[in-house]
Design a protein around this motif. Structure first.
Motif, mmCIF file in Angstrom:
data_model
loop_
_atom_site.group_PDB
_atom_site.id
_atom_site.type_symbol
_atom_site.label_atom_id
_atom_site.label_comp_id
_atom_site.label_asym_id
_atom_site.label_seq_id
_atom_site.Cartn_x
_atom_site.Cartn_y
_atom_site.Cartn_z
ATOM 1 N N TRP A 1 0.772 -1.120 -0.053
ATOM 2 C CA TRP A 1 0.025 0.217 -0.015
ATOM 3 C C TRP A 1 0.817 1.187 -0.139
ATOM 4 C CZ3 TRP A 1 -4.818 -1.260 -0.649
ATOM 5 C CH2 TRP A 1 -5.513 -2.383 -0.215
ATOM 6 N N THR A 2 0.615 2.248 -1.034
ATOM 7 C CA THR A 2 1.494 3.314 -0.863
ATOM 8 C C THR A 2 0.565 4.568 -1.528
ATOM 9 O OG1 THR A 2 3.434 4.217 -1.627
ATOM 10 C CG2 THR A 2 2.167 2.876 -3.291
ATOM 11 N N LYS A 3 0.974 5.675 -1.585
ATOM 12 C CA LYS A 3 0.316 7.068 -2.108
ATOM 13 C C LYS A 3 0.514 6.809 -3.456
ATOM 14 C CE LYS A 3 1.534 11.075 -0.483
ATOM 15 N NZ LYS A 3 2.319 12.037 -0.119
ATOM 16 N N GLY A 4 -0.711 7.433 -4.361
ATOM 17 C CA GLY A 4 -0.746 7.460 -5.542
ATOM 18 C C GLY A 4 0.649 7.943 -6.381
ATOM 19 N N GLU A 5 1.179 9.080 -5.746
ATOM 20 C CA GLU A 5 2.498 9.745 -6.225
ATOM 21 C C GLU A 5 3.719 8.572 -6.531
ATOM 22 O OE1 GLU A 5 5.698 13.191 -5.739
ATOM 23 O OE2 GLU A 5 4.152 12.820 -4.023
ATOM 24 N N LEU A 6 3.572 7.808 -5.239
ATOM 25 C CA LEU A 6 4.820 6.892 -5.304
ATOM 26 C C LEU A 6 4.623 5.532 -6.189
ATOM 27 C CD1 LEU A 6 5.655 6.947 -1.531
ATOM 28 C CD2 LEU A 6 7.025 7.946 -3.248
ATOM 29 N N ALA A 7 3.218 5.174 -6.200
ATOM 30 C CA ALA A 7 3.016 4.165 -7.027
ATOM 31 C C ALA A 7 3.275 4.448 -8.360
ATOM 32 C CB ALA A 7 1.357 3.810 -6.880
ATOM 33 N N THR A 8 2.934 5.599 -9.150
ATOM 34 C CA THR A 8 3.032 6.107 -10.408
ATOM 35 C C THR A 8 4.512 6.608 -10.779
ATOM 36 O OG1 THR A 8 2.114 8.093 -9.953
ATOM 37 C CG2 THR A 8 0.553 6.255 -10.735
ATOM 38 N N THR A 9 5.320 6.819 -9.593
ATOM 39 C CA THR A 9 6.628 7.565 -10.199
ATOM 40 C C THR A 9 7.841 6.589 -9.702
ATOM 41 O OG1 THR A 9 6.598 8.921 -8.318
ATOM 42 C CG2 THR A 9 5.626 9.703 -10.060
ATOM 43 N N THR A 10 7.770 6.114 -8.410
ATOM 44 C CA THR A 10 8.656 5.362 -7.875
ATOM 45 C C THR A 10 8.718 3.699 -8.172
ATOM 46 O OG1 THR A 10 8.907 6.842 -5.906
ATOM 47 C CG2 THR A 10 10.009 4.644 -5.649
ATOM 48 N N PHE A 11 7.369 3.032 -7.853
ATOM 49 C CA PHE A 11 7.327 1.650 -8.115
ATOM 50 C C PHE A 11 6.905 1.377 -9.672
ATOM 51 C CE2 PHE A 11 6.186 2.305 -3.435
ATOM 52 C CZ PHE A 11 7.271 1.644 -2.992
ATOM 53 N N SER A 12 6.426 2.350 -10.445
ATOM 54 C CA SER A 12 6.123 2.005 -11.743
ATOM 55 C C SER A 12 6.195 3.529 -12.510
ATOM 56 C CB SER A 12 4.768 1.429 -11.850
ATOM 57 O OG SER A 12 3.578 2.163 -11.894
ATOM 58 N N THR A 13 5.709 3.431 -13.663
ATOM 59 C CA THR A 13 5.443 4.570 -14.462
ATOM 60 C C THR A 13 4.124 4.653 -15.026
ATOM 61 O OG1 THR A 13 6.576 3.830 -16.471
ATOM 62 C CG2 THR A 13 7.870 5.107 -15.022
ATOM 63 N N ILE A 14 3.287 3.656 -14.650
ATOM 64 C CA ILE A 14 2.005 3.733 -15.142
ATOM 65 C C ILE A 14 1.138 4.758 -14.596
ATOM 66 C CG2 ILE A 14 -0.162 1.919 -15.220
ATOM 67 C CD1 ILE A 14 1.971 -0.374 -14.955
ATOM 68 N N PRO A 15 0.368 5.378 -15.195
ATOM 69 C CA PRO A 15 -0.359 6.349 -14.454
ATOM 70 C C PRO A 15 -1.672 6.147 -13.677
ATOM 71 C CG PRO A 15 -0.960 6.227 -16.656
ATOM 72 C CD PRO A 15 0.140 5.264 -16.464
ATOM 73 N N ALA B 1 -2.632 1.573 -9.377
ATOM 74 C CA ALA B 1 -2.910 0.150 -8.878
ATOM 75 C C ALA B 1 -2.554 -0.773 -9.922
ATOM 76 C CB ALA B 1 -4.462 -0.156 -8.732
ATOM 77 N N PHE B 2 -1.575 -1.804 -9.613
ATOM 78 C CA PHE B 2 -1.035 -2.623 -10.673
ATOM 79 C C PHE B 2 -0.606 -3.967 -9.844
ATOM 80 C CE2 PHE B 2 2.211 0.215 -9.497
ATOM 81 C CZ PHE B 2 3.244 -0.311 -9.480
ATOM 82 N N THR B 3 -0.434 -5.156 -10.524
ATOM 83 C CA THR B 3 -0.107 -6.195 -10.144
ATOM 84 C C THR B 3 1.469 -6.841 -10.759
ATOM 85 O OG1 THR B 3 -0.470 -8.421 -8.962
ATOM 86 C CG2 THR B 3 -1.271 -7.887 -11.392
ATOM 87 N N ARG B 4 2.348 -7.179 -10.072
ATOM 88 C CA ARG B 4 3.127 -7.915 -10.436
ATOM 89 C C ARG B 4 3.274 -9.486 -9.956
ATOM 90 N NH1 ARG B 4 7.227 -3.066 -9.620
ATOM 91 N NH2 ARG B 4 6.805 -1.779 -11.648
ATOM 92 N N GLU B 5 4.012 -10.066 -10.388
ATOM 93 C CA GLU B 5 4.135 -11.694 -10.271
ATOM 94 C C GLU B 5 4.058 -11.841 -8.663
ATOM 95 O OE1 GLU B 5 6.128 -16.037 -11.123
ATOM 96 O OE2 GLU B 5 6.761 -14.207 -11.784
ATOM 97 N N ASP B 6 4.747 -11.160 -7.660
ATOM 98 C CA ASP B 6 5.003 -11.372 -6.353
ATOM 99 C C ASP B 6 4.066 -10.291 -5.409
ATOM 100 O OD1 ASP B 6 6.562 -13.256 -6.583
ATOM 101 O OD2 ASP B 6 8.523 -12.341 -6.453
ATOM 102 N N PHE B 7 3.760 -9.214 -5.864
ATOM 103 C CA PHE B 7 3.082 -8.148 -5.228
ATOM 104 C C PHE B 7 1.991 -7.503 -5.941
ATOM 105 C CE2 PHE B 7 7.090 -8.764 -2.841
ATOM 106 C CZ PHE B 7 6.554 -8.829 -1.551
ATOM 107 N N ILE B 8 0.967 -7.109 -5.254
ATOM 108 C CA ILE B 8 0.028 -6.020 -5.737
ATOM 109 C C ILE B 8 0.365 -4.727 -5.178
ATOM 110 C CG2 ILE B 8 -2.288 -5.347 -5.488
ATOM 111 C CD1 ILE B 8 -2.999 -8.279 -5.324
ATOM 112 N N TYR B 9 0.470 -3.568 -6.165
ATOM 113 C CA TYR B 9 0.431 -2.211 -5.520
ATOM 114 C C TYR B 9 -0.538 -1.471 -5.787
ATOM 115 C CZ TYR B 9 5.755 -3.826 -6.108
ATOM 116 O OH TYR B 9 6.600 -4.409 -6.087
ATOM 117 N N MET B 10 -0.549 -0.780 -4.671
ATOM 118 C CA MET B 10 -2.202 -0.050 -4.791
ATOM 119 C C MET B 10 -2.154 1.062 -3.650
ATOM 120 S SD MET B 10 -5.712 -1.376 -4.745
ATOM 121 C CE MET B 10 -7.531 -0.141 -4.588
ATOM 122 N N SER B 11 -2.869 2.325 -4.114
ATOM 123 C CA SER B 11 -2.976 3.404 -3.192
ATOM 124 C C SER B 11 -4.151 3.314 -2.466
ATOM 125 C CB SER B 11 -3.256 4.759 -3.935
ATOM 126 O OG SER B 11 -3.682 5.819 -3.110
#
Length: 253
Positions: A49-63, A66-76
């Protein structure tokens, strides 16, 4: 499944702890539905769980935060962030009732986004996370919205979000209607937010229509999808389904 709070301050982590616990509890129930009915065999290690800004700039570049990879789901988990984002997808078009819907976007609808990400992990989808996915991404994305909406929303909520997205597709078809649904994939994220969401709306509505054409038989829809894959993807998946449904209608006649 672990619940990991990845915020920049301890105060932020404390502020959103309750909502993340609530969403994780609901996710456990939905996980059981997927395990029992849709071949969810391996779950991700956790939700980060993280802020939208971190999700879209630090953990990914998807705007979209909320997104998923094999090991983790990332979401604000921040409802206000989602409300603002979803209003912004309207591109300033005057649609008071739709804007009001997104301004009042509920925790139930927020949960659907989380459940969407978990649905990506079911084994019924033929493409793997590390694959260069193409041809059928619209089916996976559409089904990842259809299943949690069908199983986790009330009938009224289900019909409301369906009506909203159908209207949005009709409104934005003039702008993006020439986009081929089979091209929905990594290139989709290079356009405007409304163009990205246009593909999501269409994908969900297409899957919903397919299920209805199959008399609500979701396993049969997945069966056809797998047959298309086993036959070598000789035609586009959209065309494959259209041909199958046309043949079935001819038999009925």
């Amino acid at each position: 499944m672990k619940s990991i709070l990845a915020f920049e301050t301890s105060e932020e982590a404390v502020k959103y702890e309750n909502i993340t616990k609530e969403l994780m509890a609901k996710l456990k129930s939905y996980q059981q539905i997927l395990e029992q009915n849709f071949e969810l065999a391996t779950i991700p290690k956790g939700v980060l769980w993280t802020k939208g800004e971190l999700a879209t700039t630090t953990f990914s570049t998807i705007p979209i935060p909320a997104f998923t990879r094999e090991d983790f789901i990332y979401m604000s988990p921040i409802l206000k962030e989602w409300q603002n984002l979803l209003v912004s997808q309207l591109d300033g078009k005057v649609m008071p009732h739709i804007q009001s819907f997104y301004e009042n976007f509920s925790n139930d609808q927020l949960f659907v986004i989380l459940a969407h990400e978990l649905t990506h992990h079911i084994d019924l989808f033929v493409d793997e996370f590390e694959d260069d996915r193409h041809d059928s991404i619209w089916f996976e994305e559409g089904m990842c919205f259809y299943l949690p909406r069908k199983y986790c929303l009330t009938e009224e909520q289900f019909e409301e979000i369906t009506a909203i997205e159908l209207e949005l597709v009709n409104i934005f078809t003039e702008d993006y209607g020439e986009n081929d649904l089979d091209d929905f994939g990594s290139m989709s994220y290079q356009g405007s937010l409304s163009s990205i969401m246009f593909d999501y709306w269409r994908s969900y509505l297409k899957v919903k229509l397919l299920v209805e054409k199959m008399n609500g038989d979701i396993p049969s829809v997945f069966k056809l999808y797998k047959e298309w894959h086993k036959e070598g993807r000789e035609t586009s998946l959209v065309q494959y389904f259209e041909d199958i449904l046309k043949k079935s209608e001819e038999v009925l006649l």
